[in-house]
Design a protein around this motif. Structure first.
Motif, PDB file in Angstrom:
ATOM      1  N   ASP A   1       0.822  -1.219   0.000  1.00 14.77           N
ATOM      2  CA  ASP A   1       0.000   0.000   0.000  1.00 14.77           C
ATOM      3  C   ASP A   1       0.849   1.258   0.000  1.00 14.77           C
ATOM      4  N   PHE A   2       2.081   1.119   0.463  1.00 14.63           N
ATOM      5  CA  PHE A   2       3.010   2.257   0.462  1.00 14.63           C
ATOM      6  C   PHE A   2       4.417   1.693   0.598  1.00 14.63           C
ATOM      7  N   VAL A   3       5.392   2.560   0.400  1.00 18.04           N
ATOM      8  CA  VAL A   3       6.780   2.139   0.616  1.00 18.04           C
ATOM      9  C   VAL A   3       7.473   3.213   1.454  1.00 18.04           C
ATOM     10  N   GLY A   4       8.255   2.770   2.425  1.00 19.14           N
ATOM     11  CA  GLY A   4       8.984   3.698   3.290  1.00 19.14           C
ATOM     12  C   GLY A   4      10.350   4.005   2.698  1.00 19.14           C
ATOM     13  N   VAL A   5      10.661   5.300   2.589  1.00 21.56           N
ATOM     14  CA  VAL A   5      11.975   5.716   2.090  1.00 21.56           C
ATOM     15  C   VAL A   5      12.823   6.154   3.280  1.00 21.56           C
ATOM     16  N   GLN A   6      14.036   5.619   3.365  1.00 22.26           N
ATOM     17  CA  GLN A   6      14.942   5.992   4.459  1.00 22.26           C
ATOM     18  C   GLN A   6      16.235   6.489   3.822  1.00 22.26           C
ATOM     19  N   SER A   7      16.506   7.758   4.017  1.00 22.58           N
ATOM     20  CA  SER A   7      17.596   8.378   3.275  1.00 22.58           C
ATOM     21  C   SER A   7      18.389   9.323   4.166  1.00 22.58           C
ATOM     22  N   TYR A   8      19.715   9.246   4.034  1.00 24.02           N
ATOM     23  CA  TYR A   8      20.606  10.079   4.846  1.00 24.02           C
ATOM     24  C   TYR A   8      21.656  10.788   3.994  1.00 24.02           C
ATOM     25  N   SER A   9      22.221  10.022   3.033  1.00 26.16           N
ATOM     26  CA  SER A   9      23.322  10.564   2.242  1.00 26.16           C
ATOM     27  C   SER A   9      23.290   9.926   0.858  1.00 26.16           C
TER      28      SER A   9
ATOM     29  N   PRO B   1      35.562  17.703   6.309  1.00 25.68           N
ATOM     30  CA  PRO B   1      35.079  18.311   7.552  1.00 25.68           C
ATOM     31  C   PRO B   1      33.550  18.333   7.674  1.00 25.68           C
ATOM     32  N   ASP B   2      32.865  18.296   6.544  1.00 22.24           N
ATOM     33  CA  ASP B   2      31.393  18.321   6.583  1.00 22.24           C
ATOM     34  C   ASP B   2      30.762  16.957   6.838  1.00 22.24           C
ATOM     35  N   ASN B   3      31.597  15.898   6.835  1.00 29.47           N
ATOM     36  CA  ASN B   3      31.018  14.564   7.026  1.00 29.47           C
ATOM     37  C   ASN B   3      30.300  14.479   8.376  1.00 29.47           C
ATOM     38  N   THR B   4      29.307  13.626   8.419  1.00 26.83           N
ATOM     39  CA  THR B   4      28.498  13.503   9.636  1.00 26.83           C
ATOM     40  C   THR B   4      29.220  12.614  10.660  1.00 26.83           C
ATOM     41  N   LEU B   5      28.617  12.483  11.824  1.00 31.54           N
ATOM     42  CA  LEU B   5      29.237  11.662  12.874  1.00 31.54           C
ATOM     43  C   LEU B   5      29.263  10.174  12.529  1.00 31.54           C
ATOM     44  N   VAL B   6      28.532   9.768  11.503  1.00 34.31           N
ATOM     45  CA  VAL B   6      28.653   8.374  11.063  1.00 34.31           C
ATOM     46  C   VAL B   6      29.484   8.271   9.777  1.00 34.31           C
ATOM     47  N   GLY B   7      30.193   9.347   9.460  1.00 37.22           N
ATOM     48  CA  GLY B   7      31.159   9.291   8.354  1.00 37.22           C
ATOM     49  C   GLY B   7      30.569   9.469   6.973  1.00 37.22           C
ATOM     50  N   THR B   8      29.281   9.765   6.897  1.00 41.19           N
ATOM     51  CA  THR B   8      28.680   9.934   5.571  1.00 41.19           C
ATOM     52  C   THR B   8      28.790  11.390   5.129  1.00 41.19           C
TER      53      THR B   8
ATOM     54  N   TYR C   1      20.562   4.664  20.847  1.00 41.92           N
ATOM     55  CA  TYR C   1      21.633   3.669  20.712  1.00 41.92           C
ATOM     56  C   TYR C   1      21.815   3.324  19.243  1.00 41.92           C
ATOM     57  N   GLU C   2      22.934   3.752  18.683  1.00 42.37           N
ATOM     58  CA  GLU C   2      23.173   3.564  17.251  1.00 42.37           C
ATOM     59  C   GLU C   2      23.942   2.250  17.025  1.00 42.37           C
ATOM     60  N   TRP C   3      23.290   1.157  17.322  1.00 47.59           N
ATOM     61  CA  TRP C   3      23.816  -0.172  16.994  1.00 47.59           C
ATOM     62  C   TRP C   3      25.287  -0.356  17.367  1.00 47.59           C
ATOM     63  N   GLY C   4      25.538  -0.309  18.661  1.00 46.58           N
ATOM     64  CA  GLY C   4      26.914  -0.531  19.143  1.00 46.58           C
ATOM     65  C   GLY C   4      27.593   0.749  19.583  1.00 46.58           C
ATOM     66  N   HIS C   5      26.970   1.883  19.318  1.00 44.81           N
ATOM     67  CA  HIS C   5      27.582   3.171  19.657  1.00 44.81           C
ATOM     68  C   HIS C   5      26.558   4.150  20.218  1.00 44.81           C
ATOM     69  N   TRP C   6      27.035   4.972  21.134  1.00 44.73           N
ATOM     70  CA  TRP C   6      26.185   6.060  21.643  1.00 44.73           C
ATOM     71  C   TRP C   6      26.595   7.421  21.089  1.00 44.73           C
ATOM     72  N   GLU C   7      27.765   7.457  20.469  1.00 42.32           N
ATOM     73  CA  GLU C   7      28.321   8.742  20.024  1.00 42.32           C
ATOM     74  C   GLU C   7      27.493   9.438  18.922  1.00 42.32           C
ATOM     75  N   PRO C   8      27.075   8.729  17.868  1.00 41.53           N
ATOM     76  CA  PRO C   8      26.355   9.461  16.814  1.00 41.53           C
ATOM     77  C   PRO C   8      24.946   9.840  17.269  1.00 41.53           C
ATOM     78  N   THR C   9      24.688  11.123  17.360  1.00 44.06           N
ATOM     79  CA  THR C   9      23.392  11.579  17.871  1.00 44.06           C
ATOM     80  C   THR C   9      22.534  12.113  16.726  1.00 44.06           C
ATOM     81  N   PHE C  10      21.383  11.480  16.553  1.00 40.05           N
ATOM     82  CA  PHE C  10      20.452  11.837  15.478  1.00 40.05           C
ATOM     83  C   PHE C  10      19.214  12.556  16.013  1.00 40.05           C
ATOM     84  N   GLY C  11      19.118  12.759  17.350  1.00 34.11           N
ATOM     85  CA  GLY C  11      17.828  13.119  17.941  1.00 34.11           C
ATOM     86  C   GLY C  11      17.414  14.578  17.854  1.00 34.11           C
TER      87      GLY C  11
END
Ligand code: IFM
Length: 400
Positions: free
Chosen positions: A259-267, A283-290, A361-371
């Motif tokens: 009925d729909f499709v979910g798009v998940q996009s970051y980089s 220097p502009d890369n994000t905390l997850v390196g993207t 909790y970013e799958w093994g890490h607490w450092e990358p903050t998306f909130g």
């Protein structure tokens, strides 16, 4: 001004294992802390107990939707034993969303499975599809009134995680933990591509779940796909199509008929003649390196609409890992501008759910903050960041 679909969803997304805390019976919990460099989820954000507070924050900000998940390992901690108390817990969450005027978007599987399921052979086990179907049947009675159901989150990333877990099991030396969602952990091999055999099994499981949900609920059913927004270097178009199939299109084709499709996009990611080009240090890369690429959302939505033959799109995740909330606002504002352009061009988009409501909790890490909201990990106090109010205000303006 862009005309949005009636009832356009504006909100944020979370996942049970990343925020609830103490997901004791899950496979991921069992793997935590086993490898150097891997942090534990522990109490996480204690959202298992504080979901009401979380939802209130969203609603008070002026948002109208919340994507959250039901944790299979809590519902069925041992095979065949369904916890009525846990079903009631998740029903209370759904009711709380309604109470606050939030449309719940409910995910039934977000990377984690019960430990017993993994020990039985996991997604490649003989009974995998039947097991998932049985779990979905157990959950159906609490889904009354839910309009949007995601059977599975990012099956393409799950296929990578399953492949990595299998590779780890067969190695003597556990090595350093490499989170599948974090790109910048020193010199490391690139992420392995999702295994097509595992992917095909996940498509089967999705279709089995869809059948149950179609028969027994009136909900819109779909799944969400992690989109890498590949862009080909001149001459690498063929290579890109090859990679797109393995990384995304297998799963997007699996969404046809939903009925729909979910798009998940970051980089976004460049593809050259030799394959995916790793993000160079910048220097502009994000905390997850993207790379900082808010335009990726439009690339992802267009590609998704194309491969799924125009299925309605729900942006189920989009966001940035940063400690700088001003950057989060800038990134999200730009991503929304790109999204509005594809809506203006006629793509059927039904909502925008930001990843994530909470620093989690970013799958093994607490450092990358998306909130949109900071969480004190000792007191669990929630501290909304300016981006939360900004997103609420953006939604309000778009509605008028
Ligand atoms: O945290 C993850 C989420 O679980 C799945 N999509 C990507 C997010 C950010 O890496």
């Amino acid at each position: 001004m862009t005309e949005l679909a009636p009832g356009f969803l504006w909100g944020a997304s979370t996942a049970p294992h990343q925020i609830e805390g103490n997901n004791l019976n899950s496979d991921f919990w069992a793997s935590e802390g086993r490898m150097p460099g891997m942090e534990r989820s522990g109490d996480a954000c204690d959202s298992y107990h504080r979901y009401r507070e979380d939802m209130r924050l969203l609603a008070d900000a002026g948002l109208n939707a919340y994507r959250f998940g039901i944790e299979w390992a809590r519902i069925e901690p041992v095979p065949g034993l369904v916890s009525r108390a846990e079903l009631a817990h998740y029903r209370r969450m759904i009711d709380t969303a309604f109470e606050f005027g939030l449309t719940p978007v409910v995910t039934l599987h977000h990377f984690t499975s019960p430990l017993w399921f993994a020990q039985e052979g996991g997604w490649l086990g003989d009974r995998a599809v039947e097991r998932f179907r049985t779990y979905v049947e157990a959950v159906v009675p609490i889904l009354d009134g839910v309009e949007w159901i995601v059977t599975m989150n990012e099956p393409n990333m799950l296929a990578i995680m399953v492949g990595m877990a299998r590779a780890m099991q067969s190695r003597q030396d556990a090595g350093q933990w490499q989170s599948p969602t974090v790109d910048n952990e020193g010199p490391r091999p690139q992420l392995p591509a999702p295994d097509v055999k595992i992917g095909a099994r996940l498509v089967e499981a999705h279709h089995a779940a869809r059948e149950v949900l179609r028969e027994r609920t009136g909900a819109k059913v779909g799944w969400t796909v992690a989109n890498r927004a590949f862009v080909a270097r001149p001459g690498a178009e063929e290579k890109m199509r090859e990679l797109e199939y393995v990384w995304e299109d297998l799963y997007l084709e699996g969404a046809r008929g939903d009925d729909f499709v979910g798009v998940q996009s970051y980089s976004s990611q460049w593809v050259g003649p030799d394959g995916i080009e790793p993000h160079p240090q910048h220097p502009d890369n994000t905390l997850v390196g993207t790379a900082y690429r808010p335009d990726a959302l439009a690339i992802a939505v267009l590609h998704t609409a194309d491969v799924t033959d125009g299925l309605p799109v729900l942006v189920t995740e989009n966001g940035i890992a940063t400690h700088d909330d001003t950057r989060r606002v800038a990134y999200t504002g730009e991503a929304l501008e790109h999204l509005f352009k594809v809506i203006d061009a006629g793509i059927d988009v039904r909502g925008y759910l930001h990843w994530s409501l909470l620093d989690n909790y970013e799958w093994g890490h607490w450092e990358p903050t998306f909130g949109l909201v900071e969480v004190d990990r000792e007191t669990f106090e929630r501290r909304p960041k300016p981006s939360l109010a900004w997103l609420g205000e953006t939604a309000r303006r778009a509605r008028t």
